[in-house]
Scaffold this motif. Structure first.
Motif, PDB file in Angstrom:
ATOM      1  N   ALA A 122      -1.385   4.028   6.350  1.00  0.00           N
ATOM      2  CA  ALA A 122      -2.438   3.271   5.676  1.00  0.00           C
ATOM      3  C   ALA A 122      -2.290   1.776   5.942  1.00  0.00           C
ATOM      4  CB  ALA A 122      -2.406   3.547   4.180  1.00  0.00           C
ATOM      5  N   ALA A 123      -1.054   1.277   5.928  1.00  0.00           N
ATOM      6  CA  ALA A 123      -0.819  -0.144   6.175  1.00  0.00           C
ATOM      7  C   ALA A 123      -1.254  -0.529   7.587  1.00  0.00           C
ATOM      8  CB  ALA A 123       0.653  -0.474   5.960  1.00  0.00           C
TER       9      ALA A 123
ATOM     10  N   VAL B 146       0.823  -1.210   0.000  1.00  0.00           N
ATOM     11  CA  VAL B 146       0.000   0.000   0.000  1.00  0.00           C
ATOM     12  C   VAL B 146       0.858   1.261   0.000  1.00  0.00           C
ATOM     13  CG1 VAL B 146      -1.933  -1.134   1.121  1.00  0.00           C
ATOM     14  CG2 VAL B 146      -0.206  -0.013   2.516  1.00  0.00           C
TER      15      VAL B 146
ATOM     16  N   LEU C 271      -9.955  -1.201   1.933  1.00  0.00           N
ATOM     17  CA  LEU C 271      -9.328  -0.286   0.979  1.00  0.00           C
ATOM     18  C   LEU C 271     -10.299   0.814   0.565  1.00  0.00           C
ATOM     19  CD1 LEU C 271      -7.415  -2.851  -1.275  1.00  0.00           C
ATOM     20  CD2 LEU C 271      -6.381  -1.146   0.238  1.00  0.00           C
TER      21      LEU C 271
ATOM     22  N   LEU D  78      -5.176  -0.399   7.841  1.00  0.00           N
ATOM     23  CA  LEU D  78      -5.833  -1.530   7.195  1.00  0.00           C
ATOM     24  C   LEU D  78      -5.625  -2.805   8.005  1.00  0.00           C
ATOM     25  CD1 LEU D  78      -7.451  -2.654   4.875  1.00  0.00           C
ATOM     26  CD2 LEU D  78      -5.338  -2.824   3.534  1.00  0.00           C
TER      27      LEU D  78
ATOM     28  N   ARG E  27       3.509  -2.686   3.549  1.00  0.00           N
ATOM     29  CA  ARG E  27       2.582  -3.667   2.997  1.00  0.00           C
ATOM     30  C   ARG E  27       1.936  -4.512   4.076  1.00  0.00           C
ATOM     31  NH1 ARG E  27       7.625  -6.006   0.034  1.00  0.00           N
ATOM     32  NH2 ARG E  27       7.989  -3.781   0.167  1.00  0.00           N
TER      33      ARG E  27
ATOM     34  N   VAL F 276      -6.170   5.008  -1.169  1.00  0.00           N
ATOM     35  CA  VAL F 276      -5.181   3.949  -0.991  1.00  0.00           C
ATOM     36  C   VAL F 276      -5.396   2.874  -2.057  1.00  0.00           C
ATOM     37  CG1 VAL F 276      -4.302   2.162   0.538  1.00  0.00           C
ATOM     38  CG2 VAL F 276      -4.987   4.375   1.469  1.00  0.00           C
ATOM     39  N   GLN F 277      -4.338   2.534  -2.785  1.00  0.00           N
ATOM     40  CA  GLN F 277      -4.388   1.499  -3.803  1.00  0.00           C
ATOM     41  C   GLN F 277      -3.308   0.469  -3.532  1.00  0.00           C
ATOM     42  OE1 GLN F 277      -4.987   2.687  -8.042  1.00  0.00           O
ATOM     43  NE2 GLN F 277      -4.499   4.726  -7.285  1.00  0.00           N
ATOM     44  N   LEU F 278      -3.593  -0.771  -3.905  1.00  0.00           N
ATOM     45  CA  LEU F 278      -2.550  -1.791  -3.863  1.00  0.00           C
ATOM     46  C   LEU F 278      -1.583  -1.523  -5.005  1.00  0.00           C
ATOM     47  CD1 LEU F 278      -4.573  -5.047  -3.127  1.00  0.00           C
ATOM     48  CD2 LEU F 278      -3.363  -3.554  -1.532  1.00  0.00           C
ATOM     49  N   ARG F 279      -0.302  -1.741  -4.724  1.00  0.00           N
ATOM     50  CA  ARG F 279       0.715  -1.444  -5.712  1.00  0.00           C
ATOM     51  C   ARG F 279       1.516  -2.704  -6.017  1.00  0.00           C
ATOM     52  NH1 ARG F 279       0.735   4.016  -5.977  1.00  0.00           N
ATOM     53  NH2 ARG F 279       2.659   4.122  -7.146  1.00  0.00           N
TER      54      ARG F 279
END
Length: 258
Positions: A155-156, A150, A209, A159, A184, A215-218
Motif C-alpha cells: 500500500a505504501a 499506512v 487513500l 500510494l 509509511r 488503507v487507513q493512516l495510522r
C-alpha cells in the motif's frame, strides 16, 4: 548521544524525545548529553535553535548540527564549551584528519544565520504548513518531516507511486529502515512550499487513500511523558540500582481520523 535529526525517533517515528527527562537523568548520573539535530537547526525553536530550544533545554554539553540542510551550505558544526572544543580539536579524528571548510561555504552559512534571524516569517510559514497537514490528515506532526503510516508495504509503494505520477515526490519508507507493519510515506515540507501547493498535495493524498480501499493512516505511540515520571524513575533507580530503569508507554498503533 541523542540524534535529533538523523535517527528514526525524530524524523520517521516522529517521536520527539523528552529532552527534559534526559536532563533529569543527567543530573542523577552526570553523563555527557550531546544532541545531534541535523533537521532541527534553524527550523525548531523561536530563534531556530533546534529541538533543545523548542523544549527549553539548555543543559547540553554539546550541540551538533549540519550546515547542509536549512542553512543550504555544506559541512557541520559543534557548539560547546571552550574545554570541549580544545578536546575535539586535538583528539577528534574527524577534525584532526580533515581540512577547514572553504571560505565561501562559511560565508554562505553565516548569511543563512542572518536570514534566519531577520526573516523569522519563513520559519513561521513552515510551521503553519505543518499544522495544516496535521489538521487535514488527522496525524500527529511534530516537525516538518511528517510520517504517514499506512502499515502495509504494498500500500505504501502504491500510494507513493500514485503521488509521483501526479508530480509529488513522497517516498515510501520500508523495512529495514522502519519495523515491519509500520511502512509509511514521508512528507518533507519546506518554507519554499506555498499553502496552495500543500493543499493540492493533501487532496492528492486523500484521493489516493480512497482509491486504495481499506488503507487507513495510522498513528504510532509518542514518547511524551511528563517530566515528573522521569524524575520518579530516576530516584527509584538510585534507590534500587540493581533494578532496570523502566518507564511504561503504550505500544498500540491507532488509526487516525481524517
Amino acid at each position: 548521544m541523542l540524534g535529533g535529526g538523523n535517527m528514526l525517533d525524530m524524523q520517521l517515528h516522529n517521536w520527539h524525545v523528552l529532552l527534559q527527562g534526559l536532563v533529569a537523568l543527567k543530573r542523577c548520573w552526570g553523563f555527557l548529553l550531546v544532541v545531534d539535530e541535523a533537521h532541527a537547526t534553524l527550523v525548531c525553536g523561536t530563534h531556530g535553535g533546534g529541538a533543545a530550544e523548542m523544549m527549553g533545554v539548555h543543559e547540553l554539553d554539546a550541540y551538533v548540527g549540519t550546515l547542509s540542510k536549512a542553512a543550504g551550505a555544506l559541512g557541520g558544526f559543534v557548539a560547546c564549551s571552550k574545554d570541549m572544543r580544545q578536546l575535539l580539536l586535538n583528539r577528534g579524528r574527524g577534525v584532526v584528519y580533515s581540512t577547514a571548510l572553504p571560505v565561501p561555504v562559511v560565508a554562505a552559512a553565516r548569511a543563512a544565520l542572518r536570514v534566519s534571524q531577520s526573516e523569522a516569517w519563513r520559519r513561521q510559514h513552515l510551521w503553519s504548513l505543518v499544522r495544516l497537514v496535521s489538521d487535514s490528515l488527522g496525524v500527529p506532526a511534530l516537525s516538518p518531516i511528517i510520517p504517514l503510516v499506512v502499515g502495509d508495504e504494498t500500500a505504501a509503494l502504491a500510494l507513493s507511486k500514485r503521488l509521483l505520477q501526479q508530480g509529488y515526490h513522497v517516498p515510501a519508507i520500508r523495512p529495514p529502515t522502519v519495523p515491519h507493519g509500520t511502512c509509511r510515506l514521508r512528507i518533507s515540507l519546506s518554507a519554499e512550499h506555498t499553502m496552495f501547493q500543500v493543499l493540492e498535495l493533501l487532496q492528492a493524498i486523500k484521493s489516493g487513500l480512497a482509491a486504495l480501499s481499506g488503507v487507513q493512516l495510522r498513528s504510532l505511540p509518542h514518547m511524551r511523558l511528563p517530566l515528573h515520571q522521569w524524575r520518579v524513575a530516576c530516584v527509584e533507580q538510585r534507590q534500587h540500582p540493581d533494578q532496570q530503569l523502566s518507564i511504561q508507554q503504550s505500544k498500540t498503533v491507532q488509526p487516525c481520523r481524517m
